[in-house]
Design a protein around this motif. Structure first.
Motif, PDB file in Angstrom:
ATOM      1  N   HIS A   5      84.604  50.156   5.347  1.00 12.80           N
ATOM      2  CA  HIS A   5      84.192  51.316   4.249  1.00 12.80           C
ATOM      3  C   HIS A   5      85.463  52.322   4.152  1.00 12.80           C
ATOM      4  CE1 HIS A   5      80.314  50.059   4.396  1.00 12.80           C
ATOM      5  NE2 HIS A   5      79.971  50.363   5.555  1.00 12.80           N
ATOM      6  N   ASP A   6      86.672  51.949   4.739  1.00 10.86           N
ATOM      7  CA  ASP A   6      87.860  52.761   4.606  1.00 10.86           C
ATOM      8  C   ASP A   6      88.868  52.082   3.481  1.00 10.86           C
ATOM      9  OD1 ASP A   6      90.173  54.166   5.061  1.00 10.86           O
ATOM     10  OD2 ASP A   6      90.068  54.017   7.100  1.00 10.86           O
ATOM     11  N   GLU A   7      88.991  52.684   2.408  1.00 12.85           N
ATOM     12  CA  GLU A   7      89.744  52.300   1.367  1.00 12.85           C
ATOM     13  C   GLU A   7      91.467  51.867   1.773  1.00 12.85           C
ATOM     14  OE1 GLU A   7      89.448  54.459  -1.920  1.00 12.85           O
ATOM     15  OE2 GLU A   7      87.423  54.006  -2.399  1.00 12.85           O
ATOM     16  N   MET A   8      91.998  52.688   2.981  1.00 12.26           N
ATOM     17  CA  MET A   8      93.232  52.346   3.592  1.00 12.26           C
ATOM     18  C   MET A   8      93.313  51.054   4.350  1.00 12.26           C
ATOM     19  SD  MET A   8      94.908  54.482   1.810  1.00 12.26           S
ATOM     20  CE  MET A   8      96.594  54.339   2.678  1.00 12.26           C
ATOM     21  N   CYS A   9      91.877  50.610   4.835  1.00 12.67           N
ATOM     22  CA  CYS A   9      91.889  49.789   5.996  1.00 12.67           C
ATOM     23  C   CYS A   9      92.154  48.507   5.379  1.00 12.67           C
ATOM     24  CB  CYS A   9      90.900  49.946   6.795  1.00 12.67           C
ATOM     25  SG  CYS A   9      90.771  48.587   8.230  1.00 12.67           S
ATOM     26  N   ILE A  10      93.070  47.695   5.971  1.00 17.49           N
ATOM     27  CA  ILE A  10      93.192  45.893   5.584  1.00 17.49           C
ATOM     28  C   ILE A  10      92.621  45.278   6.810  1.00 17.49           C
ATOM     29  CG2 ILE A  10      94.992  44.190   5.247  1.00 17.49           C
ATOM     30  CD1 ILE A  10      96.808  46.447   4.390  1.00 17.49           C
ATOM     31  N   PHE A  11      91.754  44.102   6.392  1.00 15.12           N
ATOM     32  CA  PHE A  11      90.801  43.738   7.366  1.00 15.12           C
ATOM     33  C   PHE A  11      91.080  42.264   7.163  1.00 15.12           C
ATOM     34  CE2 PHE A  11      88.084  45.150   4.090  1.00 15.12           C
ATOM     35  CZ  PHE A  11      87.281  43.668   3.671  1.00 15.12           C
ATOM     36  N   PHE A  12      90.350  41.223   8.100  1.00 10.91           N
ATOM     37  CA  PHE A  12      90.593  39.970   8.035  1.00 10.91           C
ATOM     38  C   PHE A  12      89.177  39.466   7.792  1.00 10.91           C
ATOM     39  CE2 PHE A  12      90.720  35.655   9.921  1.00 10.91           C
ATOM     40  CZ  PHE A  12      91.584  34.949   9.228  1.00 10.91           C
ATOM     41  N   ARG A  66      96.853  40.875  17.884  1.00 14.17           N
ATOM     42  CA  ARG A  66      96.174  41.182  19.277  1.00 14.17           C
ATOM     43  C   ARG A  66      95.339  42.411  18.966  1.00 14.17           C
ATOM     44  NH1 ARG A  66      98.114  37.421  22.757  1.00 14.17           N
ATOM     45  NH2 ARG A  66     100.002  36.614  22.142  1.00 14.17           N
ATOM     46  N   GLY A  67      94.599  42.510  18.285  1.00 11.32           N
ATOM     47  CA  GLY A  67      93.537  43.823  18.319  1.00 11.32           C
ATOM     48  C   GLY A  67      94.050  44.877  17.377  1.00 11.32           C
ATOM     49  N   GLN A  68      95.296  44.982  17.096  1.00 14.85           N
ATOM     50  CA  GLN A  68      95.908  46.025  16.317  1.00 14.85           C
ATOM     51  C   GLN A  68      95.368  46.188  14.947  1.00 14.85           C
ATOM     52  OE1 GLN A  68     100.228  46.823  17.580  1.00 14.85           O
ATOM     53  NE2 GLN A  68     100.308  44.834  17.258  1.00 14.85           N
ATOM     54  N   GLN A  69      95.379  47.495  14.403  1.00 14.70           N
ATOM     55  CA  GLN A  69      94.813  47.513  13.047  1.00 14.70           C
ATOM     56  C   GLN A  69      95.896  47.743  11.894  1.00 14.70           C
ATOM     57  OE1 GLN A  69      92.291  51.025  13.413  1.00 14.70           O
ATOM     58  NE2 GLN A  69      90.362  49.846  13.288  1.00 14.70           N
ATOM     59  N   LEU A  70      95.582  47.207  10.879  1.00 13.64           N
ATOM     60  CA  LEU A  70      96.382  47.544   9.806  1.00 13.64           C
ATOM     61  C   LEU A  70      95.647  48.330   8.517  1.00 13.64           C
ATOM     62  CD1 LEU A  70      97.122  43.530   8.758  1.00 13.64           C
ATOM     63  CD2 LEU A  70      98.430  45.217  10.276  1.00 13.64           C
ATOM     64  N   LEU A  71      96.695  49.137   8.175  1.00 14.53           N
ATOM     65  CA  LEU A  71      96.516  50.255   7.148  1.00 14.53           C
ATOM     66  C   LEU A  71      97.446  50.086   5.883  1.00 14.53           C
ATOM     67  CD1 LEU A  71      95.916  53.248   9.329  1.00 14.53           C
ATOM     68  CD2 LEU A  71      94.093  51.790   8.205  1.00 14.53           C
ATOM     69  N   LYS A  72      96.959  50.426   4.750  1.00 18.66           N
ATOM     70  CA  LYS A  72      97.747  50.488   3.683  1.00 18.66           C
ATOM     71  C   LYS A  72      98.845  51.625   3.914  1.00 18.66           C
ATOM     72  CE  LYS A  72      94.820  50.633   0.307  1.00 18.66           C
ATOM     73  NZ  LYS A  72      94.371  50.873  -1.044  1.00 18.66           N
ATOM     74  N   SER A  73     100.061  51.580   3.432  1.00 13.00           N
ATOM     75  CA  SER A  73     100.794  52.677   3.682  1.00 13.00           C
ATOM     76  C   SER A  73     100.596  53.652   2.374  1.00 13.00           C
ATOM     77  CB  SER A  73     102.625  52.286   3.453  1.00 13.00           C
ATOM     78  OG  SER A  73     102.781  51.511   4.606  1.00 13.00           O
TER      79      SER A  73
END
Length: 363
Positions: free
Chosen positions: A310-317, A355-362
């Protein structure tokens, strides 16, 4: 009995100008794109060379004009263009392969006049042809242009068409005049464009078809009837396809996913499409990295169990793709990407490497 091939060749001499657009670009992405574009030019040249050597050919290839040798591959060695390499490997005389820096060089024009070509053909040559050049061939200079003229006149017709998301494009065979891609059109061929084809592949298809158009129209070009029947372009309908600039490669996820997907397809190879994203480790430390985005699609994710959905900055798989939220609730699915200095990998391989790290849009 039909006349011998040699007698058919008299007064039917071709000059073929092939190349790869503007020179001087450097870097991995440039080399990849240049190679793909040069394959296009080589394919055009190859078809013309093969046709000239046929037993019933009505023409001979008098000369080949291509870009000068340039620094390529590791070590930046000066190597002939792949067009020149192909010609030499095919046994074409070295002294008939011209590599002027500019098409208006006096020595080059003098050599060309001495050959007395009836027709000059250009395909992805990348140099402006001066009037003194255009006045040399008796039957004119023709260009194989990968668009349905007068649409997308300019240096990057395929890239701009894909960027616009067109569903149909094509190739035109037109006489070259001093105005940009504005000469009378001899023939066109249309092609439907799917949602996933990229610029290098589309360029190759269009130049292949354009070569066939040229060979089919040769008799009428050489007897002058093509010029009489060629259709004048309607300048009021013209659109432009300006040269792609390297700074256009950056992606802005504030745009809609479809816009970004079309950009990835259009700029495939060179300059590519790049994005900056943030990697958040288990200690909440943020590291900004640069990615080359290679293959994408537009779609809706499924089975998303991410705690950041639900986070618009979050990049998920999701499934086989990295999913990036974009404008107007659209989603860009990244299927293939590349880190600087690394090989291209699938989104799944990249995600597993986090390995479990999260991705965010810059931001």
């Amino acid at each position: 009995m039909p006349p011998s091939p040699s007698s058919l060749l008299v007064g039917r001499r071709f000059c073929c100008a092939s190349g790869f657009g503007p020179r001087g670009k450097k870097g991995l992405e440039d080399n990849v794109f240049s190679k793909k574009r040069l394959v296009v030019a080589v394919n055009v040249l190859g078809k013309i060379m093969d046709a000239s050597q046929a037993a019933d050919s009505i023409f001979e290839l008098a000369a080949i004009v291509t870009q000068p040798p340039s620094a390529r591959l590791r070590g930046r060695r000066q190597l002939p263009s792949p067009v020149a390499e192909h010609a030499l490997d095919s046994g074409f005389p070295h002294h008939l392969i011209f590599t002027p820096e500019k098409a208006g060089e006096e020595n080059f024009l003098a050599d060309l006049r001495a050959l007395r070509p009836d027709v000059c053909i250009t395909a992805a040559y990348g140099n402006i042809l001066p009037r003194r050049f255009l006045e040399i061939p008796q039957c004119g200079t023709l260009n194989i242009h990968p668009s349905l003229l007068p649409l997308y006149r300019g240096a990057a017709p395929v890239q701009r068409a894909l960027q616009d998301g067109v569903k149909e494009t094509g190739v035109s065979l037109a006489y070259t005049v001093r105005a940009l891609d504005a000469g009378p059109v001899i023939a066109k061929e249309k092609l439907e464009v799917d949602d996933h084809i990229k610029a290098p592949e589309l360029l190759s298809i269009l130049f292949h078809r354009g070569s066939n158009l040229l060979l089919g129209k040769l008799p009428s070009i050489l007897d002058g009837s093509a010029m009489e029947k060629a259709e004048k372009q309607d300048d009021a309908l013209a659109t432009l396809a300006p040269k792609v600039r390297s700074e256009e490669s950056w992606m802005n996820f504030d745009q809609e996913a479809l816009v970004l997907h079309n950009k990835v397809r259009a700029f495939a190879g060179w300059p590519g499409t790049r994005a900056k994203i943030q990697v958040v480790d288990n200690n909440q430390k943020i590291n900004t990295i640069e990615l080359k985005i290679i293959t994408t699609r537009v779609g809706i994710p499924h089975n998303n169990d991410s705690n950041c959905k639900h986070d618009e900055m979050c990049i998920f798989f999701d499934g086989e793709a990295l999913v990036v939220p974009c404008a107007n609730n659209s989603l860009l699915q990244v299927l293939e990407l590349q880190l600087p200095g690394k090989k291209a990998v699938t989104a799944k391989a990249f995600w597993n490497g986090l390995r479990g790290q999260q991705l965010l849009k810059s931001p």
